[in-house]
Design a protein around this motif. Structure first.
Motif, short mmCIF file in Angstrom:
data_model
loop_
_atom_site.label_atom_id
_atom_site.label_comp_id
_atom_site.label_asym_id
_atom_site.label_seq_id
_atom_site.Cartn_x
_atom_site.Cartn_y
_atom_site.Cartn_z
N LEU A 115 -83.86 7.90 -26.03
CA LEU A 115 -84.71 8.56 -25.04
C LEU A 115 -83.88 9.05 -23.85
O LEU A 115 -84.12 10.14 -23.32
CB LEU A 115 -85.80 7.60 -24.55
CG LEU A 115 -86.89 7.26 -25.56
CD1 LEU A 115 -87.73 6.09 -25.06
CD2 LEU A 115 -87.79 8.46 -25.85
N ALA A 116 -82.89 8.25 -23.45
CA ALA A 116 -82.04 8.64 -22.33
C ALA A 116 -81.25 9.91 -22.65
O ALA A 116 -81.08 10.79 -21.79
CB ALA A 116 -81.10 7.50 -21.96
N VAL A 117 -80.77 10.02 -23.87
CA VAL A 117 -80.04 11.22 -24.27
C VAL A 117 -80.97 12.43 -24.25
O VAL A 117 -80.58 13.52 -23.81
CB VAL A 117 -79.39 11.02 -25.65
CG1 VAL A 117 -78.88 12.34 -26.22
CG2 VAL A 117 -78.25 10.01 -25.56
N LYS A 118 -82.21 12.27 -24.72
CA LYS A 118 -83.17 13.38 -24.68
C LYS A 118 -83.47 13.79 -23.24
O LYS A 118 -83.65 14.97 -22.94
CB LYS A 118 -84.48 12.98 -25.38
CG LYS A 118 -84.40 12.96 -26.90
CD LYS A 118 -85.71 12.50 -27.52
CE LYS A 118 -86.78 13.56 -27.41
NZ LYS A 118 -86.57 14.71 -28.30
N ALA A 119 -83.51 12.81 -22.35
CA ALA A 119 -83.88 13.09 -20.96
C ALA A 119 -82.74 13.67 -20.15
O ALA A 119 -82.95 14.57 -19.33
CB ALA A 119 -84.39 11.81 -20.29
N LEU A 120 -81.53 13.17 -20.38
CA LEU A 120 -80.43 13.46 -19.46
C LEU A 120 -79.22 14.12 -20.10
O LEU A 120 -78.31 14.58 -19.40
CB LEU A 120 -79.97 12.17 -18.77
CG LEU A 120 -81.08 11.38 -18.05
CD1 LEU A 120 -80.56 10.01 -17.63
CD2 LEU A 120 -81.60 12.15 -16.85
N GLY A 121 -79.18 14.15 -21.44
CA GLY A 121 -78.01 14.66 -22.12
C GLY A 121 -77.02 13.55 -22.42
O GLY A 121 -76.87 12.61 -21.64
N LYS A 122 -76.32 13.67 -23.54
CA LYS A 122 -75.43 12.60 -23.99
C LYS A 122 -74.31 12.32 -23.01
O LYS A 122 -73.80 11.19 -22.91
CB LYS A 122 -74.87 12.92 -25.37
CG LYS A 122 -74.00 14.17 -25.42
CD LYS A 122 -73.55 14.47 -26.85
CE LYS A 122 -72.69 15.73 -26.91
NZ LYS A 122 -72.28 16.04 -28.30
N GLU A 123 -73.89 13.34 -22.25
CA GLU A 123 -72.78 13.17 -21.32
C GLU A 123 -73.16 12.31 -20.11
O GLU A 123 -72.28 11.88 -19.35
CB GLU A 123 -72.30 14.55 -20.82
CG GLU A 123 -73.26 15.31 -19.95
CD GLU A 123 -74.35 16.07 -20.72
OE1 GLU A 123 -75.12 16.81 -20.07
OE2 GLU A 123 -74.43 15.92 -21.97
N ASN A 124 -74.44 12.03 -19.94
CA ASN A 124 -74.90 11.25 -18.79
C ASN A 124 -75.42 9.86 -19.17
O ASN A 124 -76.08 9.21 -18.36
CB ASN A 124 -75.99 12.02 -18.05
CG ASN A 124 -75.47 13.28 -17.41
OD1 ASN A 124 -74.43 13.26 -16.75
ND2 ASN A 124 -76.17 14.39 -17.60
N VAL A 125 -75.13 9.43 -20.39
CA VAL A 125 -75.58 8.12 -20.87
C VAL A 125 -74.37 7.30 -21.30
O VAL A 125 -73.55 7.78 -22.08
CB VAL A 125 -76.57 8.27 -22.05
CG1 VAL A 125 -77.04 6.90 -22.53
CG2 VAL A 125 -77.76 9.15 -21.65
N ILE A 126 -74.26 6.08 -20.79
CA ILE A 126 -73.15 5.19 -21.13
C ILE A 126 -73.73 3.91 -21.75
O ILE A 126 -74.65 3.30 -21.20
CB ILE A 126 -72.31 4.81 -19.89
CG1 ILE A 126 -71.67 6.06 -19.28
CG2 ILE A 126 -71.21 3.82 -20.27
CD1 ILE A 126 -72.44 6.68 -18.16
N GLY A 127 -73.20 3.56 -22.91
CA GLY A 127 -73.61 2.33 -23.57
C GLY A 127 -72.52 1.27 -23.46
O GLY A 127 -71.34 1.57 -23.56
N VAL A 128 -72.94 0.01 -23.24
CA VAL A 128 -72.00 -1.09 -23.09
C VAL A 128 -72.33 -2.16 -24.12
O VAL A 128 -73.45 -2.69 -24.15
CB VAL A 128 -72.05 -1.70 -21.67
CG1 VAL A 128 -70.97 -2.76 -21.51
CG2 VAL A 128 -71.89 -0.61 -20.62
N MET A 129 -71.36 -2.45 -24.96
CA MET A 129 -71.50 -3.53 -25.95
C MET A 129 -70.83 -4.77 -25.39
O MET A 129 -69.66 -4.73 -25.00
CB MET A 129 -70.88 -3.10 -27.27
CG MET A 129 -71.63 -1.95 -27.94
SD MET A 129 -70.81 -1.25 -29.40
CE MET A 129 -69.56 -0.24 -28.63
N MET A 130 -71.56 -5.88 -25.35
CA MET A 130 -71.08 -7.11 -24.71
C MET A 130 -71.23 -8.28 -25.68
O MET A 130 -72.09 -9.16 -25.49
CB MET A 130 -71.86 -7.34 -23.41
CG MET A 130 -71.63 -6.24 -22.37
SD MET A 130 -72.76 -6.30 -20.95
CE MET A 130 -74.23 -5.58 -21.68
N PRO A 131 -70.43 -8.31 -26.73
CA PRO A 131 -70.59 -9.33 -27.77
C PRO A 131 -70.14 -10.72 -27.31
O PRO A 131 -69.26 -10.86 -26.44
CB PRO A 131 -69.71 -8.82 -28.90
CG PRO A 131 -68.65 -8.03 -28.20
CD PRO A 131 -69.33 -7.39 -27.03
#
Length: 571
Positions: free
Chosen positions: A331-347
């Motif tokens: 949803l964030a990518v649809k709203a803001l574009g992929k360049e404005n979304v950062i994902g953090v994996m914290m295993p």
């Protein structure tokens, strides 16, 4: 009589008086260019809706009047009648509409019916108006009213119709909730046919904190014919209306005979330009969209406006490989574009290889930037730090929650350092039952799934994949059992009933206000219902401290839900 009308379905911002003025003036220019005799705006156009406690500041009220005067001056030399929402005040304050033409305020209507339910608190601020308004232009009679006024059966619309109105103008700020549009359209159609009036209903569009306004401004004729503006985006609708339709339909059907006694109305006089021919009369444009599509559009608009109107450019969220974070990222990518979304994996050591793989695949499908920040060493450090205090007590939910809180610290650290907005990923099922960690996965600036049950989330995620024609959200995310992954082998259903059952119980209690016995009478097991309601009632303190979420249901946690934390009542 043929009148060219225009509706400016605009996205204003609460408190941005100068920004809102620019949008209003631009719309006036568009109406002039189109040759419109009437230009209608949404409710409280100048201040934005809802202004809430800004209304308690006299400086804000005065500035709103100053902007109104500037709009008034801008209309000099124009025959277009502009109907714009503002806050009128003297000793009291009123939700009002100004009727402006050629540099002069011809009259003011004050909203008579002030809603005080759900998310509305208008009686906290406003005094109700006392009289309906009729605008006279030759044989044309126009009624002006505001939002709730048109919903009340014996309200101003009724009085205006009895006074002979053949055109009703309604300024509105009606928030979106799932399936509400069907009710709204049915009501407008009923009013137009019942009172034999042409109606223009101009609704606000955009996101404002928890609320989303879906637009869908509507022109509706006495025979039920509807012309509807776009949903979830700005629009400028120009329509040539033959107001004689009201007279013909009234004579044919006898619609106004037998109504109650004529009410006292205020009358003002203007001259509205007429046209010889109807040039702008689109075919009926109303289309029913699916519930899932509307929900996606509302969440995207709500997230986009919350982010941009609050000065953020980018958002960040934790990617667990589960359904909730996957949907939020999409949803964030649809709203803001992929360049404005950062994902953090914290295993941690609890995180399965399957979850890591799903998170990586999702990020790749979306094309978003990602970071991997393992939390195991921090987790060990905190456990070592607390061991002397905890002594010989066994590991339990305390240590499980350390993991969620470490992740919250990391996300908030990224937010502080880079100015990114943190998106919390919890859903309504979790918020209801307390199946979330305060200061952990509840940390964030906005929780866009907060008003969606888990079962809805799967349907919306499926629809996102259908819209894109690809498995943006990996297939395995749909297939595996939901889990918080804070201990080995953990599954949500270890602590909660199956989501199909849980969500059914919660929906009846929260949105329909059913009692325990009434829910049981619907076929649910009594012991399960009692357990779910205990979870709901003891988690109020968590919900009070959670991030705001976007309202899409009949009753959402937040402005809609005002339960006391200290509360001994049990159903």
């Amino acid at each position: 009589m043929i009148i060219r009308t225009a509706m400016a379905q605009i996205n204003t911002t609460v408190g941005d008086l100068e920004g809102n003025k620019k949008i209003i003036l631009s719309s006036i220019d568009s109406a002039r260019s189109a040759g419109a005799g009437i230009l209608l705006f949404p409710e409280l156009t100048i201040t934005g809706y809802p202004p809430e406690d800004l209304l308690l500041h006299t400086g804000f009220l005065r500035d709103n009047i100053r902007v109104l005067k500037e709009v008034e001056a801008y209309t000099t030399g124009s025959d277009t009648m502009v109907v714009v929402g503002f806050v009128d005040f003297s000793l009291e304050i009123y939700n009002a509409a100004a009727i402006i033409q050629n540099g002069e305020i011809k009259g003011v209507y004050r909203k008579m019916n002030l809603p005080n339910y759900s998310v509305f608190d208008e009686r906290r601020y406003f005094t109700p108006g006392s009289r309906p308004l009729i605008i006279m232009s030759g044989s044309l009679k126009i009624g002006v009213n505001i939002c709730e006024d048109i919903w009340v059966p014996a309200g101003p619309t009724n009085d205006q119709a009895i006074a002979g109105a053949n055109l009703i103008l309604n300024l509105s700020a009606s928030p979106f909730t799932s399936t509400k549009n069907l009710t709204r359209m049915s009501l407008l159609q009923t009013r137009a046919m019942e009172y034999s009036c042409c109606m223009l209903y101009c609704n606000h569009v955009g996101g404002q904190d928890e609320l989303v306004f879906d637009g869908r401004s509507t022109a509706i004729m006495p025979d039920g014919h509807r012309i509807v503006a776009r949903s979830f985006e700005e629009d400028f609708l120009v329509i040539d209306i033959d107001t004689d339709q009201s007279t013909r339909y009234n004579l044919l059907e006898g619609k106004r005979k037998g109504y109650c006694k004529k009410a006292e109305v205020e009358e003002i006089n203007v001259i509205i330009p007429q046209r010889k021919h109807q040039e702008f009369l689109p075919e009926e444009t109303y289309r029913v969209s699916s519930e899932e599509d509307d929900l996606i559009d509302s969440l995207v608009l709500g997230l986009r406006d919350y982010t941009k109107k609050n000065g953020f450019k980018k958002v960040v969220l934790g990617l667990s490989g589960g359904m909730d974070s996957s949907l939020v990222a999409a949803l964030a990518v649809k709203a803001l574009g992929k360049e404005n979304v950062i994902g953090v994996m914290m295993p941690s050591r609890i995180t399965s290889d399957e979850s890591k793989k799903d998170a990586v695949e999702l990020a790749k499908n979306l094309g978003i930037e990602t970071f991997e920040i393992p939390i195991e060493s921090v987790f060990d450090s905190i456990n070592g730090l607390m061991r002397p205090v905890f002594s010989d007590r066994t590991h339990d939910v305390t240590e499980e929650n350390f993991q969620a809180r470490i992740r919250g610290i990391i996300l908030m650290g990224l937010s502080n350092k880079f100015g990114w907005l943190v998106l919390a990923t919890g859903n309504k099922s979790e918020m209801a039952t307390g199946y979330a960690t305060l200061y952990g996965d509840m940390a964030g600036g906005l929780a866009i799934l907060k008003d969606l049950y888990k079962t809805q989330i799967y349907r919306i995620a499926k629809r996102i994949n259908e819209q894109t024609g690809t498995e943006i959200i990996p297939r395995n995310v749909f297939l595996k059992a939901p889990t918080a992954e804070l201990r080995e082998g953990q599954k949500d259903q270890d602590s909660l009933p199956p989501y199909e059952i849980l969500d059914g119980i919660l929906r009846l209690y929260i949105e329909e206000s059913f009692s325990l016995d009434e829910i049981v009478s619907k076929g649910f097991d009594r012991e399960t219902v009692e357990y779910v309601l205990r979870l709901l009632q003891r988690s109020e303190y968590k919900r009070k401290q959670g991030a705001p979420g976007i309202k899409v249901s009949k009753r959402a946690f937040g402005k809609d839900w005002r339960m006391p934390i200290t509360n001994k009542y049990r159903d």
